[in-house]
Scaffold this motif. Structure first.
Motif, mmCIF file in Angstrom:
data_model
loop_
_atom_site.group_PDB
_atom_site.id
_atom_site.type_symbol
_atom_site.label_atom_id
_atom_site.label_comp_id
_atom_site.label_asym_id
_atom_site.label_seq_id
_atom_site.Cartn_x
_atom_site.Cartn_y
_atom_site.Cartn_z
ATOM 1 N N PRO A 85 28.086 100.889 148.014
ATOM 2 C CA PRO A 85 28.345 99.783 148.944
ATOM 3 C C PRO A 85 28.864 100.220 150.302
ATOM 4 C CG PRO A 85 30.006 99.886 147.210
ATOM 5 C CD PRO A 85 28.901 100.818 146.811
ATOM 6 N N THR B 157 35.439 86.862 145.892
ATOM 7 C CA THR B 157 34.857 87.821 146.832
ATOM 8 C C THR B 157 33.732 88.567 146.143
ATOM 9 O OG1 THR B 157 35.359 89.637 148.358
ATOM 10 C CG2 THR B 157 36.429 89.693 146.199
ATOM 11 N N TYR B 158 32.992 89.367 146.924
ATOM 12 C CA TYR B 158 31.872 90.145 146.397
ATOM 13 C C TYR B 158 31.590 91.258 147.394
ATOM 14 C CZ TYR B 158 27.715 90.582 143.412
ATOM 15 O OH TYR B 158 26.775 91.009 142.497
ATOM 16 N N PRO B 159 31.220 92.451 146.931
ATOM 17 C CA PRO B 159 31.087 93.583 147.868
ATOM 18 C C PRO B 159 29.782 93.656 148.636
ATOM 19 C CG PRO B 159 30.721 94.325 145.625
ATOM 20 C CD PRO B 159 31.136 92.892 145.530
ATOM 21 N N TYR B 160 28.788 92.808 148.295
ATOM 22 C CA TYR B 160 27.470 92.920 148.905
ATOM 23 C C TYR B 160 27.050 91.629 149.616
ATOM 24 C CZ TYR B 160 27.337 96.635 145.400
ATOM 25 O OH TYR B 160 27.636 97.722 144.629
ATOM 26 N N TYR B 161 26.055 91.755 150.478
ATOM 27 C CA TYR B 161 25.326 90.596 150.990
ATOM 28 C C TYR B 161 24.342 90.174 149.898
ATOM 29 C CZ TYR B 161 27.025 91.817 155.643
ATOM 30 O OH TYR B 161 27.833 92.095 156.722
ATOM 31 N N PRO C 206 29.716 89.627 152.215
ATOM 32 C CA PRO C 206 30.874 90.153 151.476
ATOM 33 C C PRO C 206 32.158 89.438 151.858
ATOM 34 C CG PRO C 206 29.509 91.954 152.267
ATOM 35 C CD PRO C 206 28.962 90.702 152.894
ATOM 36 N N GLY C 207 32.978 89.190 150.859
ATOM 37 C CA GLY C 207 34.263 88.556 151.099
ATOM 38 C C GLY C 207 34.232 87.041 151.163
ATOM 39 N N ALA D 271 20.725 91.768 146.220
ATOM 40 C CA ALA D 271 22.022 92.196 146.741
ATOM 41 C C ALA D 271 21.797 93.434 147.606
ATOM 42 C CB ALA D 271 22.985 92.512 145.604
ATOM 43 N N THR E 3 23.280 95.921 151.309
ATOM 44 C CA THR E 3 24.357 96.343 152.195
ATOM 45 C C THR E 3 23.731 97.074 153.380
ATOM 46 O OG1 THR E 3 26.461 97.550 152.294
ATOM 47 C CG2 THR E 3 24.698 98.552 150.992
#
Length: 298
Positions: A33, A59-63, A94-95, A114, A116
């Motif tokens: 990521p 939240t989530y770490p990716y688009y 993300p977020g 998903a 990044t």
């Protein structure tokens, strides 16, 4: 069974919610990521959601892009509520907090992607997704086709699959960007200002001594410009300028007989020591060592 548990542990960010396991299918690429790539698909797949399918995340770490094929899902992004169904695209950055909940009478089937990359934020803004929303698809047949191609190429797991999927993903988002209405475009003044500053840097970086020069030329506050670069390119104006200077310097070193001092002058370094120090920091070796190491490869 042990192998399946290992796979699920590695890919827990994708395998969430109640789905039809026999029908659903996924692909995963080995992409971190925090990648420095411009755009990189991390994973994706097709899911036939169960009536009780529900996911809620802070939240989530990716688009993420959500492209429904049939059925419906109630989709909350941030504080906004949407109906995610065929003919729409759901997207979040993300977020961004989000909550999926299937229509129990008409469960959703969807393809999701998903991804990044340093270009992802700008793409999202260009298409009007902001930090996250559901929008109507204006060219459904083309976007639907490209989405199916991404799924197909991802599941093939060929050597070029990650690269192809990233290119098709960019095409999907840019296709959607074409439908951005004039009223929505007015909301992208920040993006336009960023592009203006970036364009100036791209055309004049060899003559630019500091980011202040850019701010003055583009009539923008230096602190505001720095925020724009962090927002849209995940870097600072100084880092971007330096990268362009050093990339050009490397090219000159390999294609000319200019001295290291002269190469530094060519890309805007008045102090040869300052040039050599930054070059070594960027490439890991001195300009002269770089030339001697790579000149035989030409």
């Amino acid at each position: 069974m042990k192998k399946k548990e290992q796979i699920e542990k590695k890919t827990h960010l994708a395998l969430e919610g109640s789905v039809n396991d026999e029908k659903s299918k996924y692909f995963f690429f080995d992409t971190r990521p925090d990648t420095e790539e411009k755009l990189a698909v991390v994973f994706g797949g097709y899911e036939q959601c169960a009536p009780d399918f529900e996911i809620q995340r802070r939240t989530y770490p990716y688009y993420v892009l959500e492209l429904p094929i049939r059925g419906e899902c109630f989709f909350e992004i941030g504080s906004q509520n949407y109906n995610l169904k065929k003919g729409t695209i759901g997207a979040f950055a993300p977020g961004t907090p989000h909550h999926y909940r299937c229509n129990q009478d008409y469960p959703m089937e969807h393809i999701f992607i998903a991804f990044t990359g340093t270009y992802a934020s700008e793409l999202f803004e260009t298409a009007g997704f902001g930090k996250g929303k559901v929008v109507k698809v204006t060219n459904f047949s083309r976007i639907d086709f490209l989405t199916e191609v991404i799924l197909e190429k991802g599941l093939e797991e060929m050597e070029l699959s990650p690269r192809l999927c990233s290119l098709y993903l960019e095409a999907i988002i840019l296709e959607q960007a074409l439908s951005f209405s004039p009223s929505e475009k007015k909301q992208t003044l920040a993006l336009e200002k960023y592009r203006k500053c970036k364009k100036y840097i791209d055309s004049s970086f060899s003559e630019i001594l500091s980011p202040v020069d850019v701010a003055v030329a583009c009539s923008v506050n230096i602190r505001y410009m720095s925020r724009l670069f962090r927002r849209y390119s995940n870097t600072t104006p100084q880092q971007y300028i330096m990268r362009l200077k050093l990339n050009k310097a490397a090219s000159i070193l390999l294609k000319s007989n200019l001295t290291v001092r002269e190469v530094g002058y060519e890309v805007g370094f008045e102090d040869p020591y300052h040039f050599s120090r930054n070059f070594k920091k960027f490439y890991g070796i001195s300009p002269l060592h770089f030339r001697n190491t790579h000149i035989g490869d030409l």
